[in-house]
Design an enzyme around this catalytic site. Sequence first.
Site, short mmCIF file in Angstrom:
data_model
loop_
_atom_site.label_atom_id
_atom_site.label_comp_id
_atom_site.label_asym_id
_atom_site.label_seq_id
_atom_site.Cartn_x
_atom_site.Cartn_y
_atom_site.Cartn_z
N LYS A 82 0.87 -1.18 0.00
CA LYS A 82 0.00 0.00 0.00
C LYS A 82 0.90 1.22 0.00
O LYS A 82 2.03 1.16 0.48
CB LYS A 82 -0.87 0.01 1.26
CG LYS A 82 -2.13 0.80 1.10
CD LYS A 82 -3.27 -0.09 0.62
CE LYS A 82 -4.60 0.61 0.62
NZ LYS A 82 -5.70 -0.31 0.37
N THR A 154 -16.61 -3.79 -5.63
CA THR A 154 -16.42 -3.93 -4.17
C THR A 154 -17.79 -3.99 -3.51
O THR A 154 -18.04 -4.81 -2.62
CB THR A 154 -15.61 -2.73 -3.62
OG1 THR A 154 -14.34 -2.70 -4.27
CG2 THR A 154 -15.41 -2.85 -2.12
N GLY A 189 -20.47 2.65 -1.12
CA GLY A 189 -21.71 2.69 -0.33
C GLY A 189 -22.95 3.00 -1.16
O GLY A 189 -24.02 2.41 -0.95
N ALA A 264 -15.15 -0.74 4.49
CA ALA A 264 -14.00 0.06 4.93
C ALA A 264 -12.81 -0.84 5.29
O ALA A 264 -12.98 -1.92 5.86
CB ALA A 264 -14.39 0.91 6.13
P1 NAI Z 1 -15.26 7.17 -1.23
O1 NAI Z 1 -14.21 8.16 -0.85
O2 NAI Z 1 -15.84 7.18 -2.61
O3 NAI Z 1 -16.50 7.30 -0.22
C1 NAI Z 1 -16.38 7.47 1.16
C2 NAI Z 1 -17.68 8.12 1.65
O4 NAI Z 1 -17.64 8.18 3.07
C3 NAI Z 1 -17.88 9.54 1.14
O5 NAI Z 1 -19.22 9.72 0.72
C4 NAI Z 1 -17.56 10.41 2.38
O6 NAI Z 1 -18.26 11.63 2.38
C5 NAI Z 1 -18.02 9.49 3.49
N1 NAI Z 1 -17.40 9.72 4.78
C6 NAI Z 1 -16.13 10.05 5.06
N2 NAI Z 1 -15.94 10.14 6.39
C7 NAI Z 1 -17.14 9.83 6.96
C8 NAI Z 1 -17.58 9.71 8.30
N3 NAI Z 1 -16.77 9.93 9.32
N4 NAI Z 1 -18.88 9.36 8.52
C9 NAI Z 1 -19.72 9.12 7.49
N5 NAI Z 1 -19.34 9.22 6.19
C10 NAI Z 1 -18.07 9.57 5.94
O7 NAI Z 1 -14.65 5.74 -0.87
P2 NAI Z 1 -15.10 4.32 -1.43
O8 NAI Z 1 -14.33 3.97 -2.64
O9 NAI Z 1 -16.60 4.26 -1.45
O10 NAI Z 1 -14.57 3.36 -0.27
C11 NAI Z 1 -15.22 3.26 0.97
C12 NAI Z 1 -14.37 2.46 1.94
O11 NAI Z 1 -14.14 1.16 1.42
C13 NAI Z 1 -12.98 3.05 2.21
O12 NAI Z 1 -12.62 2.80 3.54
C14 NAI Z 1 -12.08 2.26 1.27
O13 NAI Z 1 -10.74 2.18 1.75
C15 NAI Z 1 -12.74 0.89 1.30
N6 NAI Z 1 -12.49 0.08 0.13
C16 NAI Z 1 -12.77 0.57 -1.12
C17 NAI Z 1 -12.54 -0.20 -2.23
C18 NAI Z 1 -12.83 0.29 -3.61
O14 NAI Z 1 -12.68 -0.50 -4.56
N7 NAI Z 1 -13.27 1.52 -3.78
C19 NAI Z 1 -12.00 -1.57 -2.12
C20 NAI Z 1 -11.79 -2.00 -0.75
C21 NAI Z 1 -12.02 -1.18 0.31
N1 PHE Z 2 -7.67 0.05 -2.75
C1 PHE Z 2 -8.58 -1.03 -2.98
C2 PHE Z 2 -8.47 -2.08 -1.88
O1 PHE Z 2 -8.10 -1.78 -0.78
C3 PHE Z 2 -8.49 -1.56 -4.40
C4 PHE Z 2 -7.17 -2.12 -4.84
C5 PHE Z 2 -6.96 -3.49 -4.81
C6 PHE Z 2 -6.18 -1.34 -5.39
C7 PHE Z 2 -5.79 -4.06 -5.29
C8 PHE Z 2 -4.98 -1.89 -5.87
C9 PHE Z 2 -4.81 -3.25 -5.83
O2 PHE Z 2 -8.82 -3.24 -2.03
#
Ligand code: NAI
Ligand code: PHE
Length: 354
Positions: A82, A154, A189, A264
Site C-alpha cells: 500500500k 467492491t 456505499g 472500509a
Molecule cells: P469514497 O471516498 O468514494 O466514499 C467514502 C464516503 O464516506 C464519502 O461519501 C464520504 O463523504 C463518506 N465519509 C467520510 N468520512 C465519513 C464519516 N466519518 N462518517 C460518514 N461518512 C463519511 O470511498 P469508497 O471507494 O466508497 O470506499 C469506501 C471504503 O471502502 C474506504 O474505507 C475504502 O478504503 C474501502 N475500500 C474501497 C474499495 C474500492 O474499490 N473503492 C475496495 C476496498 C475497500
Molecule cells: N484500494 C482497494 C483495496 O483496498 C483496491 C485495490 C486493490 C487497489 C488491489 C490496488 C490493488 O482493495
Amino acid sequence: MTSSIEELLAKWDGEAVVTRYDARHDTYMFIGVHSTALGGAAGGTRMRIYERPADALADTMRLAEGMTFKMAAAGLTAGGGKAVLAVPRLLHGAARRDLLLRYADLIESLHGTYRTGPDMNTSAADMDIIGERTQHVFGRSPEHGGAGSSAPDTAVGVYHGIRAACAHAFGSADLIGRSILVQGLGGVGRVLLDLLVRDGAKVLVTDIDPERVAEAQRATGAGPVAMDEAVSTSCDVLSPCAVGGLLTAQTIPQLRCRVVAGAANNQLGLRDDARRLTEAGILYAPDFVINSGGALHLFGLEVLGWTGEQLAAQLAGVGASLAEIFRSAAANGTTTEDAAEALALARLDAARAR
Ligand code: NAI
Ligand code: PHE
C-alpha cells in the site's frame, strides 16, 4: 501515545518501506511492501492529510499488511502493499498531476515489486496519470486500457458478504425487511445501497456530506441517520463504508446491531476489538475478506483476463468464503478475524513451501 518512525520500522514484519520526501509539494511518499510471497505487492495509493509523517507511515504499514491477507484470502497470486501520499492539503489540477508523475517515477524505480491502484482520494483519472510513467498500475480508465473503478464490484462483494452474514446470524440470506445501516455513500456505499434496496432491505444511511444523504433519500427512500448516531442506531446490520477505525473499545459497547459487514479497510481499532465484538454477540465480517471485490475486479480483469461471468462468480465467492469463515470461527471458538487470518496464512504458507 503514537509510535515514532523508528519504533514503527523496528516492529513491522513487512519486507520494506520505501520513502521519499517530495519538497516541491511538501509531501511524504511512503510505499509499504508487506509481502511478495504470492507475487509482486499490490495495493492502492491513499492521498490524505496526516498530523505527523509517523501517522502516515503507520497507516501505510497496516494497510499493506491488510492487502497481503486480502490477496491471499481471495486466492489471488499477488503480494500485499500500500502507498500513502501524505499531502499538506488535497491537491488539484497541475500540482496534483505533477505530484502523481513524480510518485509514478518512484513506483517505476521498484520494477514491479509494488503495483499501485486507486484508494481513498485517488481515482481512475489519477491512475491514468501514473500510467504515463509506469506500467505497474491497476485501475486506469477503460479508455487508457484499465478496468476502471473498482468501487462498484467492491459493493457487489459486500452485498454477497452481507447476505452470507445474515444467513449465519439470522438463518436466512433473504434481505427483505432487514434493517441495514450504510455508513458512507461514496463509490462503494452508494452502489451497495441500490443493491440492498432492490432486495427489499430497510436501509438507513449516513454520510459526512449531507448532500449525499439527501440524494440517497430522494432516490431510494432510505432513512437518514445523524453521523454521530451511526454506531448507536439499532439495526440488524451495520455496514461501515467510509473510514477505518470504527470498531473500538469505546464504540463496541454502544453498538445496537447483530452484524457488522462493510467495505472500509481496517475497521478494527485494535486486533483485540475482534474479541470484544465476539463477546458482545456481534458477527463481524473481516474487512479484508468482505471488501476483496475491488481487488478481484482489478486483478481478475487486468491480469487474469476474466470474463464478466467469471468475475461475477468470484464476487459471489466472497459470500461463500465468509460463510466458511463464520462456520470455522463458531466451530473452533475463535473470532472471525482469527479464522480469516488462518485462511490467508494457510495460503501464504502453501505458496512459501512451493
Ligand atoms: P469514497 O471516498 O468514494 O466514499 C467514502 C464516503 O464516506 C464519502 O461519501 C464520504 O463523504 C463518506 N465519509 C467520510 N468520512 C465519513 C464519516 N466519518 N462518517 C460518514 N461518512 C463519511 O470511498 P469508497 O471507494 O466508497 O470506499 C469506501 C471504503 O471502502 C474506504 O474505507 C475504502 O478504503 C474501502 N475500500 C474501497 C474499495 C474500492 O474499490 N473503492 C475496495 C476496498 C475497500
Ligand atoms: N484500494 C482497494 C483495496 O483496498 C483496491 C485495490 C486493490 C487497489 C488491489 C490496488 C490493488 O482493495
